[in-house]
Write an enzyme that holds these catalytic residues in place. Structure first.
Site, PDB file in Angstrom:
ATOM      1  CG  ASP A  37      -1.913   1.123   1.253  1.00 52.32           C
ATOM      2  OD1 ASP A  37      -1.871   1.975   0.346  1.00 52.32           O
ATOM      3  OD2 ASP A  37      -2.730   1.172   2.198  1.00 52.32           O
ATOM      4  CG  HIS A  38       4.516   1.422  -0.956  1.00 55.89           C
ATOM      5  ND1 HIS A  38       5.877   1.394  -1.058  1.00 55.89           N
ATOM      6  CD2 HIS A  38       4.222   0.723   0.165  1.00 55.89           C
ATOM      7  CE1 HIS A  38       6.397   0.702  -0.064  1.00 55.89           C
ATOM      8  NE2 HIS A  38       5.400   0.285   0.694  1.00 55.89           N
ATOM      9  N   GLY A 106       4.425   2.722   9.198  1.00 50.26           N
ATOM     10  CA  GLY A 106       4.643   3.481   7.976  1.00 50.26           C
ATOM     11  C   GLY A 106       6.087   3.747   7.615  1.00 50.26           C
ATOM     12  CD  GLU A 107       6.786   1.731   4.475  1.00 53.47           C
ATOM     13  OE1 GLU A 107       6.017   2.350   3.702  1.00 53.47           O
ATOM     14  OE2 GLU A 107       6.564   0.568   4.854  1.00 53.47           O
ATOM     15  CG  ASN A 110       4.734   4.777   0.914  1.00 58.91           C
ATOM     16  OD1 ASN A 110       4.725   4.792  -0.301  1.00 58.91           O
ATOM     17  ND2 ASN A 110       5.347   3.832   1.614  1.00 58.91           N
ATOM     18  N   GLY A 174      10.872  -5.533  16.557  1.00 55.65           N
ATOM     19  CA  GLY A 174      11.732  -5.695  17.719  1.00 55.65           C
ATOM     20  C   GLY A 174      10.919  -5.805  18.984  1.00 55.65           C
TER      21      GLY A 174
END
Length: 329
Positions: A37-38, A106-107, A110, A174
């Site tokens: 989803d980008h 998220g990133e 985007n 993590g």
């Protein structure tokens, strides 16, 4: 038994092609399909970024059996969580119960496009916790108000909700993210076959245990099948060298140009050392089954690049599934 999935990689194919691939993957017998989803591809060479939710709506109508999932959606910046709750409910109804909502923090690539900046990891995780609460409340179909540190919802109601709701799978990387999300998610998502993530998840109070009561650990692995190693390696390097940066880098770079710069010294051999490239299905099986060995219940393959996608589905995907299921038995 391990479930094997196929990835609809929106960064490397157009929407009509992706719907066709989804149909063929279902016919071949894949258990589930996940869609990225980008808003942008990782690299300019990939060249695509269709809207995942329109795509999945079409796929829901073009398929009948295979399960569907976002891998993953960020419900905190580009999308408000109230909007994610609505479209996830709609998609679940269209898919007749086959959809799982995969979520993550998220990133930058985007999310920066809406001009709201890029928060720290701790802030992004707090935002995701609030977003999950909002989505859960709205999926009851009840009138909802919410006041949080980051989000506000005023007199909202999702009018069309599935009777059984929508399962939420949350990406972790993590110990800190596992501790925060295991108690409020239905399933785990991770892109590394890391047994410690599954173990940590199962040790968190309030978490649904992986492998019990339907809880899943859902992994993903890139592969690049092609008739020869050289062509496969060339495609993998062109399309997927961004993968070498690791998640701490990949989450923070804002543009394809940034990824191009960050990976300018990544060689084809570097890529081939991490992604199985070429026609050797046994080498692919070995990499995929590392997820089973780490305690994962599901793993989706990414066939890297559009160049050999048709040939992969026509010649290799069926035999690969046979080998994976034989190795899993």
């Amino acid at each position: 038994m391990t479930r094997f999935g196929y990835t609809l990689m929106t960064e490397q194919s157009g929407p009509r092609e992706l719907v066709s691939y989804a149909q063929r993957a279902e016919e071949l017998g894949f258990d589930f399909e996940v869609s990225s989803d980008h808003y942008s591809p990782w690299l300019t060479e990939q060249g695509h970024a269709p809207y995942a939710w329109t795509l999945l709506g079409a796929v829901a109508q073009a398929t009948s059996r295979v399960e569907l999932m976002t891998y993953v959606t960020c419900p905190t910046m580009r999308y408000h969580p109230a909007v994610v709750a609505q479209k996830a409910a709609t998609l679940q109804l269209l898919a007749e119960g086959r959809f799982t909502l995969g979520l993550g923090s998220g990133e930058n690539l985007n999310e920066h496009v809406v001009g709201a900046g890029w928060p720290t990891v701790a802030t992004r995780q707090t935002m995701l916790v609030e977003a999950i609460e909002i989505i859960r409340r709205l999926h009851t179909g009840e009138l909802t108000d919410f006041r949080g540190e980051h989000f506000q919802v005023d007199s909202a109601r999702v009018w069309d909700v599935p009777d059984d709701g929508v399962d939420l799978a949350v990406a972790v990387s993590g110990a800190r993210s596992v501790e925060r999300f295991a108690p409020i998610a239905d399933h785990l998502v991770a892109v590394e076959p890391d047994h410690s993530l599954v173990t940590a998840w199962n040790d968190v109070d309030g978490a649904t245990k992986i492998g019990a009561n339907g809880a899943r650990a859902i992994g993903q692995i890139p592969i690049c099948w092609a008739p020869d190693v050289e062509r496969a390696t060339a495609v993998a390097h062109e399309q997927f060298r961004w993968f070498a940066g690791g998640w701490s880098v990949n989450a923070d770079l804002p543009t394809p140009a940034g990824f191009a710069g960050a990976t300018q010294f990544v060689t084809p051999d570097d890529v081939a050392a991490n992604i199985p490239c070429g026609p050797d299905l046994d080498a692919i099986v070995e990499k995929v089954m590392a997820f089973k060995d780490a305690g994962f219940t599901d793993v989706a393959v990414v066939q890297v690049g559009d160049a050999f996608q048709d040939q992969f589905l026509a010649e290799a995907a069926g035999p690969l599934l046979d080998k994976l299921r034989a190795a899993d038995s």
